[in-house]
Design an enzyme around this catalytic site. Structure first.
Site: not given
Ligand code: PEP
Ligand code: MG
Length: 592
Positions: A199, A306, A343, A446, A469-470, A480, A517
């Site tokens: 993040h 977010r 979200r 995710e 991402n997740d 990650r 996203c």
């Molecule tokens: C993701 O996991 O791809 C996502 C958009 O959420 P975050 O990056 O906030 O975990």
């Molecule tokens: Mg995520």
């Protein structure tokens, strides 16, 4: 001496400037500039802070009982000696004169310089005095914080034409601190820790400033005030570059600015592929003010707000319903009728509520935070907090088109609890006379379990948003945020591609909205691939919209779809993509 440090490229572009080293624990120390006519007053403020601590320690010493251990008085003497040492406050004052730093920043900058010198001492006893120095500085920072009314008005760097840009170097930066840097003086970041989709990296990307993470030891090798080049495309940091290298990078910097200006002209061009497929390009935002950048970049909606960043840096206090409502309403109004996907809070994993860095969190608090009480799990465990957030979101729906998105769903029972809570919240709002309109419900895909059972989930929701991402993290069991396994974090892994492609196809077949996203959506190297999979809704940082739009304007969606079966069956999908989807060879999105 010039040298290079290698890390992970997370936010593109070139930044050239002076290194500002900040200890992870002091990243939240105020960093701002003082006006030239305030410099003497700022030095006086620093010295007042120092004198207050001297006074405190003198009193402590005087009041020591006769039977107090002799070491205690000796320790106080060491601290008093450090406080009077010119190498601390004298040199800190010099930072104020030379760089116009505020007192707190000047003091912590000087601490970093001295801490290095202590680290290099041969003598064990002297080396250990670093801890004393840190304690003394903490005390002075505390004294300055107590006399906050004294602080000068910050001035922005723009008021100092000709100042060298400043680049932050730290072992780690907590997402909670990163968000404060959105308004900061720094023009680039370098950290020792972190992965491409940690993040901290995501926030750097949202600020659209060059950043390199996962360098392992940049904060040890780079010295305060060193000249540094951040190459955010290659993931390299060049320290004290030679004039030739510097000139080369200045040239690249100008080129990339020209390229951005060229892309920005696409702002009003509709996002339509060569064969006439309309594509939604939405924005990811962290704060309501980011909605402005979204509109400027040509976003046609917010695909991911977010909201957890509203919950951070609050010393354990959560934002009230009213405060949240005003924040959501501000974003909705800024988007002028375009949809805003809000979200629900996604704290946990590498986004703790307070300002712990990932390392602190990993080692001291939770065994495995990515798999712990995170996102919807936390919301369902805190029902009154969850209802409060839902009420705020629903109330904002009276001011524009709001969509509700829930992170980290893995169980149908969670969806049932969410819909039940929504029913309660709607009743509460009706009873209280608050206006609201229909809000579409979506869940994030995710966790592989959610992707695998998508047809069941789709019966209960209006849309889904794939959080790559997740999804990559959980499919491949790769943290990650951990640079040690960053080379295995692979969006081109066949299992990841199967899950994404299958989710898009199933949602479309069910007539439900589907978007991506995660960071893949904003990476132009994946635009053709996602179009080939049938994706028509992308959400990304506003700064990435023009580059992605350029790719899709040049794409023929039908031709790309024809390549997909071959790509999904291949043992090397990336090679197929390079050959048949025109994905750049070894681009920044390549496996690290
Ligand atoms: C993701 O996991 O791809 C996502 C958009 O959420 P975050 O990056 O906030 O975990
Ligand atoms: Mg995520």
């Amino acid at each position: 001496m010039s040298f290079q440090v290698f890390g992970i490229a997370v936010s593109r572009g070139v930044a050239i400037g002076r290194a500002v080293l900040v200890a992870s624990s002091r990243v939240d120390v105020a960093h701002y500039f003082v006006a030239p006519d305030q410099i003497q007053a700022e030095i006086a403020r620093l010295l007042r802070g120092r004198d207050a601590v001297v006074q405190e320690l003198e009193t402590l010493k005087d009041e020591l009982p006769d039977d107090a251990p002799h070491e205690l008085a000796a320790l106080l003497d060491v601290h008093l000696m450090l406080l009077h040492d010119e190498a601390l406050t004298g040199s800190a004052s010099q930072w104020i004169v030379d760089r116009h730093y505020n007192a707190e920043w000047a003091l912590s900058a000087q601490l970093e310089v001295l801490a290095r010198q202590f680290d290099e001492m041969e003598d064990d006893y002297l080396r250990e005095r670093k801890a004393d120095l840190e304690q003394v500085v903490e005390r002075v920072l505390g004294a300055l914080a107590q006399a906050q009314g004294d602080a000068p008005a910050p001035v922005t760097p723009r008021d100092f034409a000709g100042e060298d840009p400043l680049l932050l170097v730290a072992a780690d930066i907590a997402p909670a601190d990163m968000i404060q840097f959105k308004r900061s003086v720094f023009r680039g970041f370098i950290t020792d820790i972190g992965g491409k989709t940690s993040h901290t990296a995501i926030v750097a990307r949202s600020m659209d400033i060059p950043a390199v993470v996962g360098t392992r030891e940049a904060s040890r090798l780079i010295m305060q005030d060193d000249w540094v080049i951040i190459d955010g495309d290659a993931g390299t940091v060049i320290v004290n570059p030679s004039p030739i290298v510097l000139e080369e990078y200045r040239f690249r910097q100008r080129q990339s600015e020209l390229e951005r200006a060229r892309l920005a002209r696409l702002r009003h061009t509709p996002a339509v592929t060569l064969d006439g497929e309309h594509v939604e390009l939405h924005a990811n935002i962290e704060m309501p003010v980011d909605a402005e950048a979204a509109v400027v970049a040509g976003a046609t909606g917010v695909g991911l707000f977010r909201t957890e960043f509203l919950f951070m840096n609050r010393d354990g206090e959560l934002p009230s319903e009213e405060e949240q409502f005003l924040a959501y309403k501000a974003a909705v109004e800024a988007m002028k009728g375009m949809p805003v996907t809000i979200r629900t809070v996604d704290v946990g994993a590498d986004k703790p509520l307070d300002r712990l860095t990932v390392n602190e969190l990993r080692h001291e608090h939770v065994l495995n935070p990515a798999m712990g009480l995170r996102a919807i799990r936390w919301s369902l465990a805190e029902p009154s907090m969850f209802r409060q957030q839902l009420r705020a979101i629903y109330r904002a729906s009276a001011f524009g088109k709001v969509r509700l998105l829930v992170p980290m769903v893995a169980h149908l029972s969670e969806v049932r609890q969410i819909t039940e809570t929504i029913r309660k919240v709607q009743q509460q709002l009706t009873d209280a006379g608050h206006a609201f309109t229909r809000v579409e419900l979506g869940v994030m895909i995710e966790i592989p379990a959610a992707a695998v059972m998508l047809p069941l989930l789709l019966r209960h929701v209006d849309f889904v948003s794939i959080g790559t991402n997740d999804l990559i993290q959980y499919t491949l069991a790769i943290d990650r945020a951990d640079e040690a396994v960053a080379h295995l974090y692979d969006p081109w892994h066949p299992a990841v591609l199967q899950l994404i492609s299958q989710s898009i196809a199933q949602a479309r077949a069910a007539g439900k909205g589907v978007s991506v996203c995660g960071e893949m959506a904003g990476d132009p190297d994946f635009t053709e691939l996602l179009l080939a999979m049938g994706l028509r809704s992308f959400s990304m940082h506003p700064s990435q919209i023009p580059a992605v739009k350029q790719r899709l304007l040049r794409s023929d969606a039908q031709r790309l779809a024809g390549v997909l079966p071959r790509l999904l069956e291949s043992e090397d999908p990336r090679a197929v993509a390079e050959k048949e989807l025109a994905v750049a060879k070894g681009g920044v999105a390549a496996v690290h």
